[in-house]
Design an enzyme around this catalytic site. Structure first.
Site, mmCIF file in Angstrom:
data_model
loop_
_atom_site.group_PDB
_atom_site.id
_atom_site.type_symbol
_atom_site.label_atom_id
_atom_site.label_comp_id
_atom_site.label_asym_id
_atom_site.label_seq_id
_atom_site.Cartn_x
_atom_site.Cartn_y
_atom_site.Cartn_z
ATOM 1 N N ASP A 109 0.734 -1.017 0.000
ATOM 2 C CA ASP A 109 0.093 0.101 0.349
ATOM 3 C C ASP A 109 0.906 1.355 0.299
ATOM 4 O OD1 ASP A 109 -2.462 1.537 0.277
ATOM 5 O OD2 ASP A 109 -2.999 0.072 1.798
ATOM 6 N N ASP A 217 -2.880 4.806 -2.301
ATOM 7 C CA ASP A 217 -3.951 5.233 -1.263
ATOM 8 C C ASP A 217 -4.482 6.611 -2.682
ATOM 9 O OD1 ASP A 217 -4.635 5.599 1.359
ATOM 10 O OD2 ASP A 217 -4.062 7.043 1.536
ATOM 11 N N GLU A 276 -6.483 4.111 -5.395
ATOM 12 C CA GLU A 276 -7.877 4.208 -4.531
ATOM 13 C C GLU A 276 -8.131 5.446 -4.649
ATOM 14 O OE1 GLU A 276 -9.847 4.930 0.106
ATOM 15 O OE2 GLU A 276 -7.621 6.058 -0.641
ATOM 16 N N HIS A 348 -10.672 -2.098 5.128
ATOM 17 C CA HIS A 348 -10.268 -1.564 6.399
ATOM 18 C C HIS A 348 -11.595 -0.115 6.542
ATOM 19 C CE1 HIS A 348 -7.713 0.731 3.666
ATOM 20 N NE2 HIS A 348 -7.407 1.554 4.363
ATOM 21 N N ASP A 349 -11.826 0.757 6.054
ATOM 22 C CA ASP A 349 -12.274 1.647 6.221
ATOM 23 C C ASP A 349 -14.438 1.795 5.829
ATOM 24 O OD1 ASP A 349 -10.012 3.038 5.741
ATOM 25 O OD2 ASP A 349 -10.129 3.885 3.600
HETATM 26 O O1 TEU Z 1 -8.608 6.576 2.385
HETATM 27 C C1 TEU Z 1 -9.614 7.500 1.600
HETATM 28 C C2 TEU Z 1 -10.910 7.688 1.830
HETATM 29 O O2 TEU Z 1 -10.495 8.538 1.821
HETATM 30 C C3 TEU Z 1 -11.840 7.293 3.118
HETATM 31 O O3 TEU Z 1 -11.490 6.060 2.922
HETATM 32 C C4 TEU Z 1 -11.946 7.891 4.218
HETATM 33 O O4 TEU Z 1 -10.531 6.908 5.110
HETATM 34 C C5 TEU Z 1 -13.152 7.520 5.097
HETATM 35 O O5 TEU Z 1 -12.848 6.485 4.723
HETATM 36 C C6 TEU Z 1 -13.947 8.297 4.602
HETATM 37 O O6 TEU Z 1 -14.669 7.948 5.319
HETATM 38 C C7 TEU Z 1 -7.820 6.222 2.395
HETATM 39 C C8 TEU Z 1 -7.054 4.447 3.475
HETATM 40 O O7 TEU Z 1 -7.281 3.800 3.208
HETATM 41 C C9 TEU Z 1 -7.464 5.904 4.986
HETATM 42 O O8 TEU Z 1 -7.406 4.554 5.435
HETATM 43 C C10 TEU Z 1 -6.665 6.788 5.032
HETATM 44 O O9 TEU Z 1 -7.068 7.152 6.263
HETATM 45 C C11 TEU Z 1 -6.596 7.745 4.234
HETATM 46 O O10 TEU Z 1 -7.143 7.291 2.999
HETATM 47 C C12 TEU Z 1 -5.521 8.738 4.134
HETATM 48 O O11 TEU Z 1 -4.683 7.936 3.970
#
Ligand code: TEU
Length: 572
Positions: A109, A217, A276, A348-349
């Site tokens: 990642d 990311d 992403e 994970h989000d």
């Molecule tokens: O996530 C990007 C993002 O904009 C969303 O998923 C956000 O984290 C949140 O869930 C909106 O409610 C990526 C990663 O997957 C996340 O874990 C990180 O916190 C984020 O980028 C910052 O690096």
């Protein structure tokens, strides 16, 4: 031995991932080998047989680099090393070897939109106006006519995705830096070619070490409109929405093509590049994933995981299955000729899919299987998030102290400070928090679910007594074996990989139904999203073969939350 020999020989290996299934490991929560309560690399290496048994082709590791862990590793302070919490570079090599020996690939990642504020690049950048790295980040003076550091003096009105303003005032130099996420995640300035080339070097470092690809990311945030204009302030919001000025910005395609040209094209082994991209449109995704353009292989889009929310993720709305079906179908059809889909319900989000889209009570097993069937029978590359293959559920935390996620904690603090009833905010967190996906992997029914011998960094879900890998592997009817069969099907059946997609029954609010067709073979995929029996009205499937699921009698009748796949042949 290797899974990668199957249906895609015709792609010449170049687009090998078309028939692959990816498994996401969130290292903090997967397996702890040393009893400090946090998962680590040797822990993952010790569990590779679980992944091999499941049959996945690729493991995507969430970040394991040195990090202050403000955002669980998505705040990187050194891109070419391993955080001691997770192990060493030697541990990473061992993990890669263990995967390769089992015919699996490793995807790392990369968090390139921002670094940690503790990264030496940022430390240099903030040290003075004349530092050669000053321009590696987005520094701006206060709004004209306003005293630096006073409320409202931020260079523009953008809000941070993790609450509060997107700007942090830095006393030392009297300027602000941009952070779309936490104040410990300053945004890198991709306008500066030195930044881009330093990041390409990072990619080469990992590829040379044997890594097979990257998940990038928030990669569609890297090109900003350099004027950084104020954003529109929506009802009830303190901040402007900057997304039109940083999502898929003016130079995004140029940057990704440069990355591909510099790093990916010259690399001799097959790779996977996943971007992403929150907010990406279908039209943009088609360009990003068109192989002729040399950008990325697939994107994570967010449309289908935003249908159950209103103004923000903290504004949950009931999901209309018709909207979900229409969205998925639009992407299926939209990327059929050019481009490629990634398929996911979990990561994970996101809250756990069985709790969010299914039923995590009496019908949990059926619902988890049905969601898997439906997702894995779409066209694209499926992603399985750790624990999804067990039908793991949301956490059900009922005290703010149980939450660990910076997004959840900041939102709680901000909402309560703004006068919202704390009990109401907790209800929202319980439903929407990212921590729902981050509770420890449930390996067995022992204390701490076999995740750690120490004190876990986040509470283990008490339902691990019943929901765990040991029990699932032992039960041939488990969610685990259902995933295993779906993955095997993708490896052996060309129609699952290549077949075209047609949505049926778009107006049915209860049943997702679609066909996949390749030459004379046609599949019918059915999913019942409800607590009662249904029988969709469809012709021509009497006497079809049941490919996935069970059926006694009427092939079209579905039990609560049941999924099924039928196959028929068209002759002549
Ligand atoms: O996530 C990007 C993002 O904009 C969303 O998923 C956000 O984290 C949140 O869930 C909106 O409610 C990526 C990663 O997957 C996340 O874990 C990180 O916190 C984020 O980028 C910052 O690096």
């Amino acid at each position: 031995m290797t899974h990668l020999t199957h249906v895609d020989a015709d792609e010449g290996g170049e687009r090998w991932w078309k028939s692959a299934v990816v498994y996401q490991v969130y290292p903090r929560s997967f397996a702890d080998s040393d009893g400090d309560g946090v998962g680590d690399l040797p822990g993952i290496t010790g569990r590779l047989d679980h992944l091999h048994r499941l049959g996945v082709d690729v493991v995507w590791l969430s970040p394991v680099y040195p990090s202050p862990q403000d955002d669980n590793g998505y705040d990187v302070s050194d891109y070419t090393d391993i955080d001691p919490t997770f192990g060493t570079l030697a541990d990473l090599d061992e993990l890669a070897d263990g995967l390769h020996r089992r015919g699996m690939k490793l995807v790392m990642d990369l968090v390139f939109n921002h670094s940690s504020d503790e990264h030496p690049w940022f430390q240099a950048s903030r040290s003075g106006h004349d530092d050669p790295k000053r321009d590696w980040y987005w520094w701006r003076p206060a709004r004209p006519g306003m005293a630096p550091g006073t409320p409202g003096a931020e260079p523009n009105n953008w809000g941070s995705i993790f609450s509060g303003p997107a700007w942090e005032f830095d006393e030392a130099t009297g300027e602000y830096y941009l952070h779309l996420f936490s104040r410990k995640q300053p945004d890198l300035n991709w306008e500066n070619p030195a930044v881009r080339h330093a990041l390409y070097d990072v990619m080469r470092f990992w590829l040379d070490r044997g890594v097979d690809g990257f998940r990038l990311d928030v990669i569609n945030f890297i090109s900003k409109d350099v004027r950084l204009p104020d954003g529109h302030v929506g009802p009830g919001s303190r901040f402007g929405d900057g997304s039109p000025y940083f999502m898929s910005g003016p130079r995004i395609h140029e940057f990704l093509q440069e990355m591909h040209r510099e790093v990916i094209a010259p690399h001799r082994r097959p790779t996977l590049l996943v971007g992403e991209m929150p907010g990406v449109t279908l039209e943009e995704a088609r360009a990003f994933t068109d192989p002729a353009r040399g950008e990325v292989d697939m994107v994570f889009q967010f449309e289908h995981v935003q249908l159950d929310q209103g103004t923000s993720k903290w504004d949950p709305q009931p999901l209309d299955l018709r909207a979900l079906k229409a969205s998925l179908a639009r992407w299926q059809v939209g990327l059929a000729e050019r481009g490629w889909n990634s398929l996911y319900l979990n990561n994970h989000d996101q809250p756990r899919a069985v709790s969010r889209f299914g039923n995590d009570g009496t019908h949990r097993v059926a619902a988890a299987k049905m969601l898997a069937t439906v997702l894995h029978l779409h066209r694209g590359t499926p992603f399985v998030y750790q624990g999804e293959e067990l039908g793991m559920t949301n956490a059900a935390f009922d005290r703010i102290e149980s939450f660990r996620d910076i997004e959840s904690r900041n939102h709680f603090a901000e909402a309560v400070a703004g006068g919202t009833d704390p009990a109401h905010v907790l209800d929202l967190l319980q439903e929407r928090s990212r921590d729902n996906a981050r509770t420890p992997m449930q390996w067995d029914d022992s204390t701490n679910a076999g995740f750690t011998t120490g004190t876990p960094w986040i509470e283990v879900n008490p339902n691990h007594a019943a929901i765990n890998a040991a029990a699932a592997v032992a039960d041939p009817d488990s969610v685990f074996h259902h995933y295993r069969r779906l993955i095997e099907l993708r490896h052996t059946d060309r129609v699952v990989v290549h077949g075209d997609f047609t949505l049926l029954l778009p107006d049915d609010p209860r049943v997702h139904a679609f066909t996949r067709r390749l030459d004379d073979v046609e599949l019918l995929v059915l999913g019942n999203f409800g607590d009662t029996r249904v029988r969709p009205d469809l012709d021509g499937w009497a006497g079809a073969e049941v490919l996935v699921g069970a059926a006694a009698g009427d092939l079209l009748e579905l039990d609560p939350w049941e999924g099924r796949v039928l196959r028929r042949h068209h002759r002549g």
